[in-house]
Motif scaffolding. Sequence first.
Motif, PDB file in Angstrom:
ATOM      1  N   GLY A   1       0.842  -1.182   0.000  1.00 26.41           N
ATOM      2  CA  GLY A   1       0.000   0.000   0.000  1.00 26.41           C
ATOM      3  C   GLY A   1       0.875   1.229   0.000  1.00 26.41           C
ATOM      4  N   SER A   2       0.307   2.349   0.396  1.00 28.95           N
ATOM      5  CA  SER A   2       1.053   3.609   0.378  1.00 28.95           C
ATOM      6  C   SER A   2       1.924   3.801   1.605  1.00 28.95           C
ATOM      7  CB  SER A   2       0.080   4.780   0.258  1.00 28.95           C
ATOM      8  OG  SER A   2      -0.804   4.813   1.371  1.00 28.95           O
ATOM      9  N   SER A   3       1.852   2.894   2.558  1.00 29.20           N
ATOM     10  CA  SER A   3       2.672   3.014   3.769  1.00 29.20           C
ATOM     11  C   SER A   3       3.150   1.639   4.215  1.00 29.20           C
ATOM     12  CB  SER A   3       1.893   3.694   4.891  1.00 29.20           C
ATOM     13  OG  SER A   3       0.769   2.925   5.271  1.00 29.20           O
ATOM     14  N   GLN A   4       4.200   1.630   4.997  1.00 25.40           N
ATOM     15  CA  GLN A   4       4.773   0.403   5.545  1.00 25.40           C
ATOM     16  C   GLN A   4       5.385   0.737   6.899  1.00 25.40           C
ATOM     17  OE1 GLN A   4       5.039  -2.935   4.286  1.00 25.40           O
ATOM     18  NE2 GLN A   4       5.700  -3.247   6.397  1.00 25.40           N
ATOM     19  N   SER A   5       5.155  -0.128   7.895  1.00 28.76           N
ATOM     20  CA  SER A   5       5.640   0.138   9.248  1.00 28.76           C
ATOM     21  C   SER A   5       6.585  -0.954   9.722  1.00 28.76           C
ATOM     22  CB  SER A   5       4.467   0.248  10.232  1.00 28.76           C
ATOM     23  OG  SER A   5       3.603   1.303   9.888  1.00 28.76           O
ATOM     24  N   PHE A   6       7.448  -0.609  10.650  1.00 22.84           N
ATOM     25  CA  PHE A   6       8.260  -1.583  11.372  1.00 22.84           C
ATOM     26  C   PHE A   6       8.502  -1.040  12.772  1.00 22.84           C
ATOM     27  CE2 PHE A   6      11.333   1.227   9.314  1.00 22.84           C
ATOM     28  CZ  PHE A   6      12.248   1.499  10.329  1.00 22.84           C
ATOM     29  N   SER A   7       8.936  -1.905  13.659  1.00 24.50           N
ATOM     30  CA  SER A   7       9.143  -1.504  15.056  1.00 24.50           C
ATOM     31  C   SER A   7      10.604  -1.646  15.432  1.00 24.50           C
ATOM     32  CB  SER A   7       8.272  -2.335  15.997  1.00 24.50           C
ATOM     33  OG  SER A   7       8.624  -3.702  15.934  1.00 24.50           O
ATOM     34  N   PHE A   8      11.016  -0.890  16.461  1.00 26.40           N
ATOM     35  CA  PHE A   8      12.365  -0.994  16.994  1.00 26.40           C
ATOM     36  C   PHE A   8      12.338  -0.655  18.476  1.00 26.40           C
ATOM     37  CE2 PHE A   8      11.714   3.155  15.109  1.00 26.40           C
ATOM     38  CZ  PHE A   8      12.298   4.078  15.957  1.00 26.40           C
ATOM     39  N   VAL A   9      13.221  -1.286  19.232  1.00 26.02           N
ATOM     40  CA  VAL A   9      13.249  -1.086  20.672  1.00 26.02           C
ATOM     41  C   VAL A   9      14.679  -1.226  21.165  1.00 26.02           C
ATOM     42  CG1 VAL A   9      12.714  -3.536  21.130  1.00 26.02           C
ATOM     43  CG2 VAL A   9      12.271  -1.807  22.902  1.00 26.02           C
ATOM     44  N   GLY A  10      15.081  -0.349  22.079  1.00 29.37           N
ATOM     45  CA  GLY A  10      16.428  -0.362  22.617  1.00 29.37           C
ATOM     46  C   GLY A  10      16.537  -1.118  23.914  1.00 29.37           C
ATOM     47  N   SER A  11      17.760  -1.488  24.271  1.00 30.25           N
ATOM     48  CA  SER A  11      17.999  -2.216  25.520  1.00 30.25           C
ATOM     49  C   SER A  11      17.920  -1.303  26.727  1.00 30.25           C
ATOM     50  CB  SER A  11      19.369  -2.893  25.479  1.00 30.25           C
ATOM     51  OG  SER A  11      20.399  -1.930  25.309  1.00 30.25           O
ATOM     52  N   ALA A  12      18.161  -0.005  26.535  1.00 31.86           N
ATOM     53  CA  ALA A  12      18.079   0.946  27.641  1.00 31.86           C
ATOM     54  C   ALA A  12      17.481   2.275  27.197  1.00 31.86           C
ATOM     55  CB  ALA A  12      19.465   1.184  28.253  1.00 31.86           C
ATOM     56  N   SER A  13      17.635   2.618  25.925  1.00 29.42           N
ATOM     57  CA  SER A  13      17.061   3.829  25.345  1.00 29.42           C
ATOM     58  C   SER A  13      16.780   3.544  23.877  1.00 29.42           C
ATOM     59  CB  SER A  13      18.042   5.000  25.479  1.00 29.42           C
ATOM     60  OG  SER A  13      17.545   6.150  24.830  1.00 29.42           O
ATOM     61  N   THR A  14      15.598   3.881  23.428  1.00 28.75           N
ATOM     62  CA  THR A  14      15.207   3.614  22.042  1.00 28.75           C
ATOM     63  C   THR A  14      15.399   4.874  21.213  1.00 28.75           C
ATOM     64  OG1 THR A  14      13.608   1.964  22.767  1.00 28.75           O
ATOM     65  CG2 THR A  14      13.314   2.868  20.561  1.00 28.75           C
ATOM     66  N   GLN A  15      16.122   4.776  20.074  1.00 25.74           N
ATOM     67  CA  GLN A  15      16.394   5.976  19.304  1.00 25.74           C
ATOM     68  C   GLN A  15      16.599   5.647  17.824  1.00 25.74           C
ATOM     69  OE1 GLN A  15      20.149   6.982  21.392  1.00 25.74           O
ATOM     70  NE2 GLN A  15      21.123   7.020  19.359  1.00 25.74           N
ATOM     71  N   ILE A  16      16.538   6.718  17.015  1.00 29.54           N
ATOM     72  CA  ILE A  16      16.867   6.651  15.596  1.00 29.54           C
ATOM     73  C   ILE A  16      17.686   7.882  15.263  1.00 29.54           C
ATOM     74  CG2 ILE A  16      14.614   7.659  15.025  1.00 29.54           C
ATOM     75  CD1 ILE A  16      14.822   6.339  12.283  1.00 29.54           C
ATOM     76  N   ASN A  17      18.828   7.688  14.577  1.00 30.66           N
ATOM     77  CA  ASN A  17      19.686   8.802  14.192  1.00 30.66           C
ATOM     78  C   ASN A  17      19.465   9.227  12.745  1.00 30.66           C
ATOM     79  OD1 ASN A  17      21.147   7.156  16.402  1.00 30.66           O
ATOM     80  ND2 ASN A  17      22.185   9.138  16.473  1.00 30.66           N
ATOM     81  N   ALA A  18      19.236   8.263  11.854  1.00 31.60           N
ATOM     82  CA  ALA A  18      19.051   8.600  10.446  1.00 31.60           C
ATOM     83  C   ALA A  18      18.288   7.484   9.741  1.00 31.60           C
ATOM     84  CB  ALA A  18      20.396   8.847   9.765  1.00 31.60           C
ATOM     85  N   LEU A  19      17.640   7.839   8.624  1.00 38.08           N
ATOM     86  CA  LEU A  19      16.831   6.889   7.851  1.00 38.08           C
ATOM     87  C   LEU A  19      16.888   7.269   6.386  1.00 38.08           C
ATOM     88  CD1 LEU A  19      14.488   4.578   8.328  1.00 38.08           C
ATOM     89  CD2 LEU A  19      13.001   6.475   7.652  1.00 38.08           C
ATOM     90  N   LEU A  20      16.942   6.262   5.532  1.00 37.74           N
ATOM     91  CA  LEU A  20      16.954   6.469   4.086  1.00 37.74           C
ATOM     92  C   LEU A  20      16.023   5.444   3.446  1.00 37.74           C
ATOM     93  CD1 LEU A  20      20.098   6.873   1.834  1.00 37.74           C
ATOM     94  CD2 LEU A  20      18.405   5.131   1.299  1.00 37.74           C
ATOM     95  N   VAL A  21      15.210   5.881   2.482  1.00 37.11           N
ATOM     96  CA  VAL A  21      14.311   4.987   1.755  1.00 37.11           C
ATOM     97  C   VAL A  21      14.549   5.160   0.261  1.00 37.11           C
ATOM     98  CG1 VAL A  21      11.924   4.326   1.294  1.00 37.11           C
ATOM     99  CG2 VAL A  21      12.585   5.087   3.582  1.00 37.11           C
ATOM    100  N   SER A  22      14.749   4.043  -0.460  1.00 38.07           N
ATOM    101  CA  SER A  22      15.055   4.084  -1.883  1.00 38.07           C
ATOM    102  C   SER A  22      14.233   3.035  -2.621  1.00 38.07           C
ATOM    103  CB  SER A  22      16.550   3.825  -2.096  1.00 38.07           C
ATOM    104  OG  SER A  22      16.896   3.920  -3.461  1.00 38.07           O
ATOM    105  N   ASP A  23      13.797   3.355  -3.830  1.00 38.60           N
ATOM    106  CA  ASP A  23      13.067   2.420  -4.688  1.00 38.60           C
ATOM    107  C   ASP A  23      14.085   1.564  -5.443  1.00 38.60           C
ATOM    108  OD1 ASP A  23      11.649   1.158  -6.787  1.00 38.60           O
ATOM    109  OD2 ASP A  23      10.146   2.748  -6.807  1.00 38.60           O
ATOM    110  N   VAL A  24      14.085   0.256  -5.178  1.00 37.55           N
ATOM    111  CA  VAL A  24      15.061  -0.648  -5.806  1.00 37.55           C
ATOM    112  C   VAL A  24      14.365  -1.659  -6.713  1.00 37.55           C
ATOM    113  CG1 VAL A  24      16.788  -0.380  -3.979  1.00 37.55           C
ATOM    114  CG2 VAL A  24      15.028  -2.168  -3.763  1.00 37.55           C
TER     115      VAL A  24
END
Length: 465
Positions: free
Chosen positions: A335-358
Amino acid sequence: MKSLLFLFCLAAIPAAAQQPTWVHFDPTGAFLVYSNDAMGNRIPDFSYAGYEGGGVAIPASIVVQQTVSPGGGDDTASIQNAINAVEALSPDGNGIRGAVLLNSGTFQLAGTLDITNGGVVLEGMGTNQTILHFTGNSRLCVSVFGSGNRSTVGATYNIVDNYVPLGATSFHVGGSSSIVWGTNTTVTADSDIFTNGTLLYAYNWSGTNQTVNGIAFTGTTSANPGNVAITGIGSYYGNYTSSQPPFSSLSQAYQNLLRGAEYNSGTATATLTMNGLTAGRVYAVQFWVSDPRGGGTIGRTETLSGSNVVVLAYNVPAATGGVGQYSIGVFTATGSSQSFSFVGSASTQINALLVSDVTATGYQPVNPPPPPPPFSVGDTIVIQRPVTQPWIDAIGMSNYWSPNAGLQFERTVTAVNGNQIGIDIPLCNPIEQEWCTGLVYQYTFPGRISQVGLRNFQISADFDD
């Protein structure tokens, strides 16, 4: 005014001389034998609905901890106080606290009796001897309810069988997300940045735009920067940096790319939704986590979940100046969106993200870890059969019903064989891919109570029709 009388009875049905095909007694006459049709459907076996899942005798004798006799007036408070006193006792090894015995006679009750803790039995001297006569306006005579609600644990998985028959005790599940994550890779240089395919968008949480390896990242400090929406985390920090190598040996642009993050202290699970996708197209997503500060952050990790899982380290080596890691996953958009989950061992974070059509390049993830078994024996799960619009239309109920969560069966996992899950109690409805995709998820309900009994008394209630 009307008086309602509630009675419970059981009738024994002898085996017929000529037994039906679908269900019949075995040669001993002690057990029922069920037959399946060509699709595997069978008449539901409701014997599991008994005490302790069926086949277990109800305790004949419970220690009486409180005794109450009719007082001639409103007996609600006296019975409730006795219930409260038993609820305050410690349970025995079977989870039973004790009984409140109601003596013979008619009890007048203007209110509802509440049992809110497990292991309490409310019992009378017999259905013709102990009568609870409710005179209040409420039609709720006895309430048995713990605290809280059922909560989902972890990911939700799809049932992938084309048809799960009525009465089934096993089925197959697929991943909670179609993303297949590649191996965890330690940050080394600008060439880490993914350039395969056609860039859709890229974000970094430093707050300033950065260009690394020819890829322009939009700087943000928000959990919802535009094409991406993140739930479960919502704080910002912009100084994940160090003057020590190997982090200090990265290009200044790469250091700037990783110095900020959207985060949340603790082990909250975050969900990231990528928007602006086209169904049927294949996409790659690159996810970074990094914290080179050292100190209490040394050794922290973060788990990305999809159809498999990959664990990323915050700092490699696990010391001040250690660099983070990234993973590149691949998925086909449904569809027009896609989700995923992530969890940290002591702090949950994201520094950078890139999405490309392959889609055109056919890129595949590098050394993807194998998918783990989604469930373990003993897990409590919900099997959901949603009500969908196509099914509503097919049965001619479009003027009356709308899509909803549908049927939800609570079961316990008894066997795991790859992606095949065995359950303790047969399903009471088929699940057909033609009409819906069945869902499975683990749950917990710590406030639910058990070992509560009501027996040997009669209830009558007066109420306005």
